[in-house]
Write a protein that holds these residues in place. Structure first.
Motif, mmCIF file in Angstrom:
data_model
loop_
_atom_site.group_PDB
_atom_site.id
_atom_site.type_symbol
_atom_site.label_atom_id
_atom_site.label_comp_id
_atom_site.label_asym_id
_atom_site.label_seq_id
_atom_site.Cartn_x
_atom_site.Cartn_y
_atom_site.Cartn_z
ATOM 1 N N HIS A 292 0.834 -1.206 0.000
ATOM 2 C CA HIS A 292 0.000 0.000 0.000
ATOM 3 C C HIS A 292 0.871 1.260 0.000
ATOM 4 O O HIS A 292 0.794 2.104 0.908
ATOM 5 C CB HIS A 292 -0.915 -0.010 1.225
ATOM 6 C CG HIS A 292 -2.078 0.941 1.147
ATOM 7 N ND1 HIS A 292 -2.791 1.175 -0.006
ATOM 8 C CD2 HIS A 292 -2.661 1.729 2.112
ATOM 9 C CE1 HIS A 292 -3.753 2.055 0.233
ATOM 10 N NE2 HIS A 292 -3.699 2.404 1.516
ATOM 11 N N TYR A 319 -7.444 9.461 -2.937
ATOM 12 C CA TYR A 319 -8.374 8.596 -3.651
ATOM 13 C C TYR A 319 -7.915 7.145 -3.730
ATOM 14 O O TYR A 319 -8.629 6.303 -4.249
ATOM 15 C CB TYR A 319 -8.574 9.125 -5.074
ATOM 16 C CG TYR A 319 -8.856 10.603 -5.139
ATOM 17 C CD1 TYR A 319 -9.908 11.143 -4.405
ATOM 18 C CD2 TYR A 319 -8.078 11.454 -5.915
ATOM 19 C CE1 TYR A 319 -10.172 12.500 -4.454
ATOM 20 C CE2 TYR A 319 -8.340 12.808 -5.966
ATOM 21 C CZ TYR A 319 -9.387 13.332 -5.243
ATOM 22 O OH TYR A 319 -9.656 14.661 -5.284
ATOM 23 N N LYS A 321 -7.486 3.719 -2.521
ATOM 24 C CA LYS A 321 -7.995 2.784 -1.516
ATOM 25 C C LYS A 321 -7.754 1.374 -2.019
ATOM 26 O O LYS A 321 -7.851 1.107 -3.210
ATOM 27 C CB LYS A 321 -9.474 3.019 -1.251
ATOM 28 C CG LYS A 321 -9.797 4.390 -0.670
ATOM 29 C CD LYS A 321 -11.288 4.567 -0.467
ATOM 30 C CE LYS A 321 -11.594 5.896 0.210
ATOM 31 N NZ LYS A 321 -11.128 7.043 -0.566
ATOM 32 N N SER A 322 -7.457 0.482 -1.082
ATOM 33 C CA SER A 322 -7.133 -0.880 -1.471
ATOM 34 C C SER A 322 -7.672 -1.860 -0.445
ATOM 35 O O SER A 322 -7.543 -1.630 0.766
ATOM 36 C CB SER A 322 -5.612 -1.050 -1.596
ATOM 37 O OG SER A 322 -5.271 -2.369 -1.960
ATOM 38 N N GLN A 326 -5.812 -0.193 5.480
ATOM 39 C CA GLN A 326 -6.562 0.877 6.103
ATOM 40 C C GLN A 326 -5.964 2.242 5.759
ATOM 41 O O GLN A 326 -4.742 2.403 5.707
ATOM 42 C CB GLN A 326 -6.565 0.703 7.625
ATOM 43 C CG GLN A 326 -7.276 -0.550 8.105
ATOM 44 C CD GLN A 326 -8.758 -0.525 7.815
ATOM 45 O OE1 GLN A 326 -9.397 0.535 7.891
ATOM 46 N NE2 GLN A 326 -9.316 -1.678 7.484
ATOM 47 N N GLU A 328 -5.016 6.002 3.959
ATOM 48 C CA GLU A 328 -4.306 6.401 2.749
ATOM 49 C C GLU A 328 -2.977 5.654 2.650
ATOM 50 O O GLU A 328 -2.419 5.199 3.652
ATOM 51 C CB GLU A 328 -4.064 7.908 2.749
ATOM 52 C CG GLU A 328 -5.349 8.719 2.676
ATOM 53 C CD GLU A 328 -5.086 10.210 2.596
ATOM 54 O OE1 GLU A 328 -3.888 10.601 2.552
ATOM 55 O OE2 GLU A 328 -6.060 10.980 2.574
#
Length: 369
Positions: A292, A319, A321-322, A326, A328
Motif C-alpha cells: 500500500h 483517492y 484505496k485498497s 486501512q 491512505e
C-alpha cells in the motif's frame, strides 16, 4: 454531394468519398493512413466510442500548452497494441511526424439525406503532443471485459474547430473499482518500430479564449487500479528538450524500481482516477499493492520537480484505496539522484518518504525494497 471537392475547412461536413479525394486513405476504418497524400485520417464516431466505453474529444481542462484532443486507438476487443497487423493503425499515428504525415481528425455527424452514406465533420490538422504522445487507459470493453486502450494526445496544428459538442463529457458519478495487475505483452510498449522515431515538440500556446461554460464541481472521484504500461515506452526525439528528456528519465526510473518491487514478489500497478466534474483522467506513476505505497517519480531532482511530486502525491493519495489496507497509502517520491538537503525537511513535514538512485545505481532512502 460529389467527390470533386476543392477544399475542406474545419467545420465542413463531407462524405468519406469526398474526404478521400483530397486526403486519401481507405474507404473504411477509423485510422486511415495515406502515403501519396501524406496524411493519417482519424475518424471518430461518438456513438461507437460511447458503446465501447470511451470518448474521443477535447478535454475541458487545458494545460500550459493549451487544449488537448484525445483520440482512442484501434482495436475493439482485448488490449490494444502497437505491434503487428492489429497495431498498424496505432503505429501510423505514433510515427506520423517521422513519416512526414499530417494527422487530420473527422467526427461522424449523420448521413446524406435519403441514403446510408455517412457524413463527417472536419476538425482540422493535429500533431501528437511532443512530451506525452499517448497514455494507457483501462476501460470496460464491448464484451464486458476490462482492457487496456491507447489514448493519443493531439495538439492543434493550424486552424481547428473547437466546438462545444466535441468536448468530452465530465465524469458524473463515483465508481471505485480495483483492478488487479495484469501482464501485457512487451510488444505493446517495447517494439522499436513503434516507439522510436521523431515526435513533434510542443509549441507555445496561444492565448486562451474566454468561455461562458461553467466548471462542474469536483467533489467525487473514481479510482481504477491499472498497469503502468506506458513506463516502458522509450521515445527517440529529433530535438531533445529538458521536458522530453525528463519524461524519458522518469519512465526509465519508474520501470527500474517497478522491476525491483516485482522481483521481491510485490504486486504493482497504478491508479487511474476520474474526478467528478472533470473530463480528464488522472493517472498515478506507480503503486505497490502489496505494501500500500504510492510512488510519484520525477525525471530530475530539481527543487521544482520535488515540489511537483509532493503536490501530486498529496492530491492522488486521497483517492487511493485498497482492500486489506486501512487509510491512505504511504507516499514516496522517487528521484534519479539526491535532492537539495532542505527538500528532505519539506517532505518530512508532509510525512512523505524519499527514494533516489545513487551514483552506483543503487536505490537509497525510505522503505527501499
Amino acid at each position: 454531394m460529389t467527390a470533386s471537392v476543392v477544399e475542406i475547412k474545419p467545420g465542413d461536413v463531407r462524405t468519406r468519398a469526398e474526404i478521400r479525394a483530397l486526403f486519401g486513405g481507405s474507404p473504411q476504418g477509423g485510422i486511415c493512413p495515406s502515403d501519396d497524400k501524406q496524411s493519417v485520417n482519424l475518424y471518430s464516431d461518438p456513438d461507437v466510442g460511447e458503446h465501447l466505453g470511451y470518448y474521443d474529444g477535447w478535454l475541458a481542462e487545458e494545460d500550459e500548452l493549451g487544449p488537448v484532443f484525445e483520440y482512442t486507438g484501434a482495436g475493439k476487443v482485448g488490449d490494444q497494441t502497437f505491434d503487428g497487423i492489429a497495431g498498424s493503425g496505432n503505429r501510423a499515428i505514433l510515427r506520423h511526424a517521422e513519416q512526414g504525415r499530417t494527422l487530420r481528425v473527422f467526427t461522424r455527424v449523420g448521413k446524406v439525406p435519403g441514403s446510408d452514406t455517412k457524413t463527417h465533420r472536419y476538425l482540422g490538422t493535429f500533431a501528437l503532443d511532443g512530451t506525452q504522445p499517448y497514455v494507457w487507459r483501462r476501460i470496460h470493453g464491448e464484451d464486458g471485459n476490462e482492457r487496456n486502450v491507447i489514448v493519443f494526445r493531439l495538439r492543434a496544428e493550424g486552424e481547428v474547430q473547437h466546438a462545444v459538442q466535441d468536448v468530452i463529457p465530465p465524469a458524473d458519478e463515483t465508481l471505485a473499482e480495483f483492478v488487479p495487475f495484469q501482464m501485457v505483452t512487451a510488444a505493446m510498449f517495447q517494439s522499436d518500430p513503434a516507439t522510436s522515431g521523431d515526435l513533434p515538440l510542443p509549441k507555445p500556446r496561444t492565448p486562451k479564449r474566454t468561455t461562458s461554460r461553467g466548471v462542474a464541481p469536483n467533489t467525487e472521484t473514481s479510482g481504477t487500479f491499472v498497469i503502468p504500461a506506458a513506463f516502458s515506452a522509450r521515445l527517440s526525439l529529433r530535438a531533445a528538450t529538458a521536458a522530453t528528456v525528463a519524461v524519458r528519465h522518469e519512465a526509465e526510473l519508474t520501470q527500474a524500481y517497478r522491476a525491483r518491487l516485482e522481483a521481491a514478489g510485490h504486486q504493482t500497478g497504478a491508479f487511474q482516477i476520474k474526478v467528478k466534474g472533470l473530463t480528464s483522467t488522472l493517472r498515478t506513476d506507480l503503486y505497490d499493492a502489496t505494501d500500500h505505497v504510492l510512488y510519484e517519480a520525477k525525471g530530475s531532482s530539481s527543487r521544482e520537480d520535488v515540489r511537483t511530486a509532493l503536490g501530486k502525491l498529496l492530491d492522488y493519495s486521497r483517492y487511493v484505496k485498497s482492500p486489506g489496507h486501512q487509510g491512505e497509502p504511504q507516499r514516496i517520491v522517487l528521484l534519479p539522484s539526491a535532492p537539495d538537503p532542505d527538500m528532505y525537511d519539506l517532505l518530512d513535514r508532509y510525512d512523505v518518504g524519499l527514494i533516489y538512485r545513487s551514483d552506483d545505481g543503487r536505490f537509497v532512502g525510505d522503505a527501499v525494497i
